[in-house]
Scaffold this active site. Structure first.
Site, PDB file in Angstrom:
ATOM      1  CG  ASP A 135       0.002  -0.275   2.589  1.00  0.00           C
ATOM      2  OD1 ASP A 135       0.713  -1.075   2.404  1.00  0.00           O
ATOM      3  OD2 ASP A 135      -0.819   0.996   3.855  1.00  0.00           O
ATOM      4  CD  GLU A 201       4.339   1.247   7.564  1.00  0.00           C
ATOM      5  OE1 GLU A 201       4.734   1.572   8.179  1.00  0.00           O
ATOM      6  OE2 GLU A 201       4.110   2.379   6.165  1.00  0.00           O
TER       7      GLU A 201
HETATM    8 ZN   LIG Z   1       6.962   2.464   4.096  1.00  0.00          ZN
END
Ligand SMILES: [Zn+2]
Length: 498
Positions: A135, A201
């Site tokens: 992501d 994340e």
């Molecule tokens: Zn990163």
């Protein structure tokens, strides 16, 4: 490594032929010290090099998927990028299972999809878990980008695009290292592999802890490589051994039940902006050092890093002085910082002649390694209560904390990783701290206390992760893949776990 992917590289990442030549040249100025290598290791280095154009093409295809994991963005894009990564993992041919999995967040909703691929170790060889995230951060304003964020573009020796470095290059470096291993050692190797590519994340890894618990057996490894960090510069690798933690919260300061005319009441009635600014100013002393009692920090031994370098890398304007005390790297790595990163107040265009009743700000603090993040939050909260002027009302909400981290550098994996970096880059690796935070590492340490953790990465000081014009240095990309491939090849013939 197929012809078709080679030609897609040529079409898609080439602005003009001059740019591509520059990029290829930059990638080829590798400092790999082949005198220290075995014949098999030399073949591995050649395999990385031969595959580099297709690795860049694959990375470019991943960058084209706008996989922003934040709640306000279309989750279909994160799902598509998970599919793409899973497809690439399957195509390596080395995994016994490749799955796209999700876990619940603590508040009960489903997190973003992660890719988990596993291959069991044989003949007493270790298992290595390779972590990265697929992501990305939101792109921000397209106008601030020199080329569009999701149109990967090579300029000079760098590939530009959102996620080109953070962290799709981390994903791709794992895949490329695995392919170089199979090209050299065959696909019947003994090393155990776990590929874990997270999908949220950049949105706080909210389902991460539950994901670890739910997939504990499949994730178990002797060595965990987290490829989501920085290098010292484009010619010098870093192994990140300390990370600051973080504490963020929303701070609302109120002084009035409603807005009042600034001409009628100004002078006797404090407005919320005045109260908020005086409170926020109390976080630092005259030198800009953090002045919050209870936030700890320390001076560390660190490599030479000059004010000149800081000015260039951070973009400090002429005449603006750095803040804080002690060596610059201690300020960045091992001391706390408190920053206001957002404010809700009337805009300048809408400013009327009124006393503002209430102001909200986002406070973002970084916590030095060695301090507990909850204890740090309590110190900040006590500071706010003690320094609020005029009896203003304050409210603290949306508290988020992440723990700092210090790597135990005494394990064999750290030595092996630094040896691989030295051989791949032809330069002595720097044991570095970073000022940023990767809070999920604390979860990894908690769930897998026996595993040795190596924090590596493909970024360099000019990457501008999270900002417009994020980019990957293609020479760093090649050297990072080479170092990881060397590490995997060597661990494939390692016996014992001590
Ligand atoms: Zn990163």
């Amino acid at each position: 490594m197929t012809d078709s992917s080679d030609s897609s590289f040529a079409q898609r990442t080439t602005q003009n032929s001059a740019d591509t030549e520059g990029a290829t040249d930059a990638a080829e100025t590798s400092g790999t010290d082949s005198s220290a290598l075995t014949d098999q290791e030399r073949a591995l280095v050649s395999a990385v090099e031969a595959a580099l154009p297709s690795s860049i093409a694959e990375l470019s295809d991943l960058v084209r998927i706008p996989s922003v994991s934040w709640a306000a963005f279309d989750p279909a894009n994160v799902a598509a990028s998970a599919e793409a990564v899973a497809g690439l993992a399957r195509a390596t041919g080395v995994f016994e299972s490749v799955d796209i999995l999700r876990a619940a967040t603590p508040s009960g909703e489903l997190g973003q999809p992660a890719v988990l691929a596993t291959r069991a170790a044989r003949n007493g060889r270790p298992t290595v878990l390779l972590y990265a995230h697929h992501d990305v951060q939101p792109p921000g304003d397209d106008a601030a980008w020199e080329s569009l964020p999701f149109e990967p573009t090579v300029r000079g020796d760098r590939l530009y695009g959102r996620g080109a470095a953070d962290d799709k290059a981390g994903v791709e470096s794992h895949l490329a290292a695995i392919r170089a291993l199979t090209a050299t050692a065959g696909d019947d190797f003994d090393l155990g592999l776990v590929l874990f590519i997270e999908g949220e994340e950049e949105f706080g890894s909210r389902s991460f802890a539950n994901f670890l618990e739910a997939n504990r057996d499949r994730l178990a490894a002797d060595v965990i490589v987290v490829a989501d960090s920085d290098n010292w510069d484009t010619e010098t690798p870093s192994l990140t051994i300390s990370l600051r933690g973080n504490v963020t919260f929303k701070l609302t300061v109120s002084t009035l039940a409603h807005a009042s005319h600034s001409g009628m009441f100004g002078g006797a009635v404090p407005d919320a902006m005045l109260a908020a600014f005086r409170l926020l100013a109390s976080f630092h002393d005259e030198n800009g050092s953090v002045a919050v009692v209870g936030l700890t920090g320390r001076e560390i031994e660190a490599p030479e890093y000059t004010e000149e370098t800081l000015r260039a890398e951070a973009g400090l304007l002429d005449g603006v002085k750095p803040i804080g005390e002690g060596s610059i790297l201690s300020r960045l790595w091992s001391k706390p910082t408190v920053t206001v990163t957002g404010i809700d107040a009337p805009s300048v265009a809408n400013a009327s002649n009124t006393l503002i009743p209430s102001v909200a700000v986002r406070v973002s603090a970084r916590i030095a390694p060695g301090q507990d993040s909850q204890q740090a939050f309590e110190a900040l909260e006590a500071h706010v209560r003690a320094h609020t002027p005029f009896g203003a009302h304050v409210e603290i909400t949306e508290v988020d904390t992440g723990s700092p981290f210090l790597v135990d550098t005494s394990g064999w994996a750290v030595t092996a990783a630094k040896d691989a970096m030295r051989d791949a880059w032809g330069a002595e690796p720097v044991e570095a701290g970073i000022g940023g935070s990767i809070p999920f590492i604390a979860d990894l340490v908690r769930v897998f206390p026996e595993a040795q953790i190596l924090v590596t990465g493909v970024e360099d000081p000019h990457t501008r992760a999270h900002s417009p014009n994020e980019s990957l240095h293609l020479g760093v990309f090649k050297r990072a893949i080479t170092a990881e491939a060397l590490l995997l090849l060597r661990l494939n013939s390692r016996t014992g776990n001590s």
